[in-house]
Design a protein around this motif. Structure first.
Motif, mmCIF file in Angstrom:
data_model
loop_
_atom_site.group_PDB
_atom_site.id
_atom_site.type_symbol
_atom_site.label_atom_id
_atom_site.label_comp_id
_atom_site.label_asym_id
_atom_site.label_seq_id
_atom_site.Cartn_x
_atom_site.Cartn_y
_atom_site.Cartn_z
ATOM 1 N N THR A 55 -12.003 21.632 16.225
ATOM 2 C CA THR A 55 -11.863 21.562 14.769
ATOM 3 C C THR A 55 -10.430 21.932 14.385
ATOM 4 N N PRO A 56 -9.972 21.483 13.229
ATOM 5 C CA PRO A 56 -8.643 21.908 12.775
ATOM 6 C C PRO A 56 -8.510 23.422 12.694
ATOM 7 N N GLU A 57 -9.567 24.095 12.267
ATOM 8 C CA GLU A 57 -9.530 25.552 12.147
ATOM 9 C C GLU A 57 -9.318 26.207 13.520
ATOM 10 N N ALA A 58 -10.022 25.703 14.536
ATOM 11 C CA ALA A 58 -9.875 26.250 15.894
ATOM 12 C C ALA A 58 -8.486 25.954 16.445
ATOM 13 N N PHE A 59 -7.952 24.778 16.142
ATOM 14 C CA PHE A 59 -6.610 24.430 16.585
ATOM 15 C C PHE A 59 -5.582 25.373 15.980
ATOM 16 N N LEU A 60 -5.688 25.635 14.682
ATOM 17 C CA LEU A 60 -4.741 26.526 14.022
ATOM 18 C C LEU A 60 -4.858 27.956 14.533
ATOM 19 N N ALA A 71 -0.587 26.890 4.371
ATOM 20 C CA ALA A 71 -0.110 25.515 4.548
ATOM 21 C C ALA A 71 1.098 25.255 3.652
ATOM 22 N N SER A 72 2.043 24.506 4.190
ATOM 23 C CA SER A 72 3.182 24.012 3.430
ATOM 24 C C SER A 72 3.044 22.499 3.302
ATOM 25 N N THR A 73 3.869 21.884 2.492
ATOM 26 C CA THR A 73 3.808 20.438 2.287
ATOM 27 C C THR A 73 5.167 19.814 2.534
ATOM 28 N N LEU A 97 2.545 15.449 3.558
ATOM 29 C CA LEU A 97 1.822 15.860 4.755
ATOM 30 C C LEU A 97 1.807 17.383 4.832
ATOM 31 N N ARG A 98 0.621 17.934 5.031
ATOM 32 C CA ARG A 98 0.502 19.386 5.175
ATOM 33 C C ARG A 98 0.898 19.805 6.584
ATOM 34 N N TYR A 99 1.502 21.003 6.676
ATOM 35 C CA TYR A 99 1.811 21.580 7.985
ATOM 36 C C TYR A 99 1.827 23.097 7.834
ATOM 37 N N TRP A 100 1.944 23.789 8.969
ATOM 38 C CA TRP A 100 1.896 25.247 8.971
ATOM 39 C C TRP A 100 3.101 25.771 9.745
ATOM 40 N N ALA A 108 2.889 23.765 13.153
ATOM 41 C CA ALA A 108 1.698 23.040 13.614
ATOM 42 C C ALA A 108 1.481 21.843 12.699
ATOM 43 N N TRP A 109 1.109 20.718 13.318
ATOM 44 C CA TRP A 109 0.937 19.456 12.605
ATOM 45 C C TRP A 109 -0.383 18.822 13.003
#
Length: 200
Positions: A55-60, A71-73, A97-100, A108-109
């Motif tokens: 999941t995206p949450e697990a990846f982050l 998150a940034s944009t 596009l959102r990224y962290w 992270a993308w």
């Protein structure tokens, strides 16, 4: 397997497959056909339309630990789109596009790409640090074959990759039957590197 609303109506032998049972079965089959495909899969339990590896949450959480940055944009204006399309192969379909990004510059993308025209998008996540791929993960794979690209042994080949022209500087072994997916993952890694540079 079709689940009958009334278990007693489920035929158990050839002699019991009469008019009433046959009509009940047909009603159930027609009801499944009327549902959207995702609900058919859930109701029938016979197939899935995609495979979720992470999941995206697990990846982050893997990328940043317990403290995931907000998150940034990244705004993809025409100038950035022009730079990005050279490695992505086409104009990116979104304007933002959102990224962290962590305080140490680690980014992270999460984004989609396709193996080739007509294929279904694959969602992957990439972590970039100091201008190199720290790691990549396939989050959701939606094709019927080629899911070997989600294996850690394959993804390990992308670790440490840096930009080299419109590609990356690391050789990546092909996977039999998944040539387009392999090329897609290399392109996605290069795209993540470009996105990281655009967000600086």
């Amino acid at each position: 397997m079709t689940t009958f609303d009334n278990p007693a109506a489920c035929p158990t032998d050839a002699a019991s497959i009469g008019g009433a049972s046959r009509r009940s079965f047909l009603r159930g089959a027609l009801a499944l056909l009327a549902l959207p495909l995702t609900k058919v899969a859930a109701a029938a339990g016979t197939f899935e339309l995609f495979k979720t590896f992470q999941t995206p949450e697990a990846f982050l959480a893997e990328a940043f630990g317990a403290t995931v940055p907000p998150a940034s944009t990244l705004d993809l204006d025409d100038a950035r789109q022009s730079q990005l399309s050279g490695v992505y192969g086409r104009r990116y379909p979104q304007a933002r596009l959102r990224y962290w990004r962590a305080p140490n510059g680690r980014t992270a993308w999460i984004f989609d790409d396709i193996g080739k025209e007509g294929y279904v998008p694959t969602t992957s996540g990439f972590v970039v640090q100091n201008g190199a791929i720290d790691f990549g993960r396939v989050l959701i794979y939606r094709e019927s074959r080629g899911e070997q690209i989600a294996e850690r042994s394959f993804l390990q080949q992308l670790v440490g990759a840096r930009a080299s022209g419109n590609g990356i500087d690391k050789k990546v072994d092909n996977v039999s039957g998944a040539t387009y997916s392999v090329k897609m993952m290399q392109r996605m890694a290069r795209t993540a590197l470009m996105l990281d540079s655009l967000a600086r």
